[in-house]
Write a protein that holds these residues in place. Structure first.
Motif, short mmCIF file in Angstrom:
data_model
loop_
_atom_site.label_atom_id
_atom_site.label_comp_id
_atom_site.label_asym_id
_atom_site.label_seq_id
_atom_site.Cartn_x
_atom_site.Cartn_y
_atom_site.Cartn_z
N ARG A 182 0.73 -1.20 -0.10
CA ARG A 182 -0.11 -0.02 0.01
C ARG A 182 0.91 1.07 0.05
O ARG A 182 2.13 1.16 0.42
N PRO A 183 0.38 2.35 -0.22
CA PRO A 183 1.12 3.54 -0.39
C PRO A 183 1.82 3.88 1.04
O PRO A 183 2.82 4.59 1.20
N PHE A 184 1.20 3.33 2.11
CA PHE A 184 1.65 3.64 3.41
C PHE A 184 2.49 2.50 3.90
O PHE A 184 3.10 2.54 5.08
N GLY A 185 2.75 1.45 3.20
CA GLY A 185 3.62 0.36 3.91
C GLY A 185 3.20 -0.97 2.99
O GLY A 185 2.58 -0.88 2.37
N VAL A 186 4.07 -1.99 3.75
CA VAL A 186 3.89 -3.54 3.41
C VAL A 186 3.37 -4.56 4.50
O VAL A 186 3.77 -4.16 5.40
N PHE A 187 2.65 -5.26 3.94
CA PHE A 187 1.98 -6.45 4.99
C PHE A 187 2.92 -7.63 4.49
O PHE A 187 3.50 -7.90 3.37
N LEU A 188 3.12 -8.21 5.75
CA LEU A 188 4.06 -9.48 5.78
C LEU A 188 3.37 -10.53 6.50
O LEU A 188 2.88 -10.61 7.53
N ALA A 200 5.01 -3.23 7.72
CA ALA A 200 6.38 -2.25 7.95
C ALA A 200 5.71 -0.91 6.98
O ALA A 200 5.22 -1.05 6.06
N GLU A 201 5.62 0.03 7.93
CA GLU A 201 5.10 1.39 7.60
C GLU A 201 6.22 2.35 6.97
O GLU A 201 7.37 2.14 7.53
N ILE A 202 5.84 2.99 5.99
CA ILE A 202 6.75 4.11 5.41
C ILE A 202 7.50 5.13 6.41
O ILE A 202 8.42 5.63 6.14
N THR A 203 6.89 5.09 7.56
CA THR A 203 7.57 6.33 8.16
C THR A 203 8.66 5.78 8.80
O THR A 203 9.44 6.73 9.47
N ARG A 219 -3.94 -5.84 15.82
CA ARG A 219 -3.22 -7.20 15.88
C ARG A 219 -2.21 -7.17 14.85
O ARG A 219 -1.91 -8.30 14.24
N GLN A 220 -1.54 -6.22 14.54
CA GLN A 220 -0.19 -6.09 13.74
C GLN A 220 1.01 -6.19 14.37
O GLN A 220 1.03 -5.19 15.28
N VAL A 221 1.91 -6.63 14.10
CA VAL A 221 3.46 -6.69 14.43
C VAL A 221 4.17 -5.66 13.72
O VAL A 221 4.27 -5.91 12.47
N LYS A 222 4.42 -4.45 14.15
CA LYS A 222 5.11 -3.47 13.46
C LYS A 222 6.62 -4.05 13.00
O LYS A 222 7.19 -4.13 14.14
N ILE A 223 6.98 -3.58 12.02
CA ILE A 223 8.67 -4.10 11.64
C ILE A 223 9.24 -2.99 11.00
O ILE A 223 8.60 -2.30 10.56
N ARG A 224 10.41 -2.78 11.40
CA ARG A 224 11.37 -1.67 10.72
C ARG A 224 12.38 -2.69 10.05
O ARG A 224 13.09 -3.33 10.55
N LEU A 225 12.01 -2.76 8.92
CA LEU A 225 13.12 -3.70 7.67
C LEU A 225 14.34 -3.13 7.79
O LEU A 225 14.94 -2.08 7.97
N ASP A 226 15.35 -4.43 7.83
CA ASP A 226 16.81 -4.08 7.70
C ASP A 226 17.29 -3.20 6.66
O ASP A 226 18.17 -2.44 6.89
N ALA A 227 16.62 -3.46 5.62
CA ALA A 227 17.01 -2.68 4.30
C ALA A 227 16.97 -1.23 4.49
O ALA A 227 17.61 -0.30 3.91
N TRP A 228 15.81 -0.85 5.46
CA TRP A 228 15.72 0.56 5.86
C TRP A 228 16.53 1.13 7.01
O TRP A 228 16.40 2.35 7.67
N GLN A 229 17.21 0.49 7.57
CA GLN A 229 18.38 1.06 8.70
C GLN A 229 19.07 1.95 8.19
O GLN A 229 19.98 1.69 7.28
#
Length: 104
Positions: free
Chosen positions: A43-49, A61-64, A91-101
């Protein structure tokens, strides 16, 4: 294939199963845990995993958390990241992707 799509419902556990599993999900994936999974919706605001090893959990993982020069991973891509929050309301687990570090 459209650039953005909601997750295919056939790939997701039933919402009542996600609700019933939520306490175990939070216990299994404490903040700071490293997880991996497959992108099942963009979605424009992030990805579901779908998270590996936790079949009744949905990651998001949201774009913020995404640096401005990066792009969302492709549908079907395998990604990894860190658990940064548990969103009880949906009921979502929020993730910061390693590629975004951002290197420090």
């Amino acid at each position: 294939m459209p650039e953005f799509s909601w997750p295919d419902r056939s790939l997701l556990p039933a919402s009542d199963v996600i609700d019933q599993s939520w306490p175990a999900t939070v216990s299994t994936l404490p903040l700071g845990s490293h997880v991996s999974g497959r992108v099942i919706g963009r979605r424009p605001f992030g990805v579901f995993l779908l998270l590996d090893g936790v079949p009744n959990a949905v990651g998001f993982a949201e774009i913020t958390a995404m640096p401005h020069h990066m792009e969302l991973p492709a549908l079907g891509a395998t990604v990894a990241g860190e658990v940064i929050w548990h969103a009880d309301h949906n009921r979502q687990v929020k993730i910061r992707l390693d590629a975004w570090q951002v290197p420090g």
